[in-house]
Scaffold this active site. Structure first.
Site, PDB file in Angstrom:
ATOM      1  N   CYS A  34       0.830  -1.214   0.000  1.00 13.06           N
ATOM      2  CA  CYS A  34       0.000   0.000   0.000  1.00 13.06           C
ATOM      3  C   CYS A  34       0.860   1.257   0.000  1.00 13.06           C
ATOM      4  O   CYS A  34       0.366   2.346  -0.241  1.00 13.06           O
ATOM      5  CB  CYS A  34      -0.951   0.006   1.188  1.00 13.06           C
ATOM      6  SG  CYS A  34      -0.105   0.073   2.767  1.00 13.06           S
ATOM      7  N   CYS A 104      -2.646  -2.855   8.570  1.00 12.01           N
ATOM      8  CA  CYS A 104      -2.296  -1.525   9.099  1.00 12.01           C
ATOM      9  C   CYS A 104      -1.898  -1.649  10.567  1.00 12.01           C
ATOM     10  O   CYS A 104      -0.969  -0.972  11.030  1.00 12.01           O
ATOM     11  CB  CYS A 104      -3.473  -0.567   8.958  1.00 12.01           C
ATOM     12  SG  CYS A 104      -4.355  -0.719   7.385  1.00 12.01           S
TER      13      CYS A 104
HETATM   14 FE1  FES Z   1      -1.660  -0.011   4.246  1.00  9.94          FE
HETATM   15 FE2  FES Z   1      -3.414   0.965   5.893  1.00  9.94          FE
HETATM   16  S1  FES Z   1      -3.737   0.542   3.791  1.00  9.94           S
HETATM   17  S2  FES Z   1      -1.321   0.659   6.243  1.00  9.94           S
END
Ligand code: FES
Length: 133
Positions: A34, A104
């Site tokens: 991400c 996360c």
């Molecule tokens: Fe990767 Fe939240 S989407 S840390």
């Protein structure tokens, strides 16, 4: 996707945001998928108590909420307790996260652990330097 009140609160009003200039340990971790990045600063006193903790997160709302909650959970705690912080405990304290956001919370756990590892490495360096003096 449903977020708990706690997640929204920590996302909108994150606790302990910032940097500690003379931190005892700093950890920086990222998630390659991400692209989110988290930085954790710890101030650890001679009794190995986490006196202060601050974080900076360049990432999604859940990353901000989990790092904020993680700082609250380790502030004022002995280092031995702080290093046992798990992402599951952070998620539980936030009253849950959607499955796609669990990574996360893993980032928050890793950031705390990286900062502790940095503190230990620095401490060892200091001890070795003292020996050779
Ligand atoms: Fe990767 Fe939240 S989407 S840390």
């Amino acid at each position: 996707m449903q977020y708990s009140e706690k997640v929204l609160d920590h996302f909108q009003h994150p606790r302990n945001v910032g940097e500690i200039p003379d931190a005892s340990g700093v950890g920086m971790v990222g998630n390659a998928k991400c692209g989110d990045i988290m930085q954790m600063f710890l101030k650890i006193n001679d009794d190995e108590i986490v006196e202060d903790v601050k974080f900076k997160t360049f990432g999604c709302g859940a990353a901000i909420a989990t790092s904020s909650m993680a700082t609250e959970m380790i502030k004022g705690k002995p280092l031995s307790e702080a290093e046992k912080l798990t992402n599951e405990a952070v998620v539980e304290a936030l009253e849950g996260l959607p499955p796609v956001k669990i990574h996360c919370s893993v980032l928050a756990q890793e950031a705390v652990q990286a900062a502790i590892a940095d503190y230990r490495a620095k401490k060892q360096q200091k001890e070795e330097a003292a020996k050779t003096e």
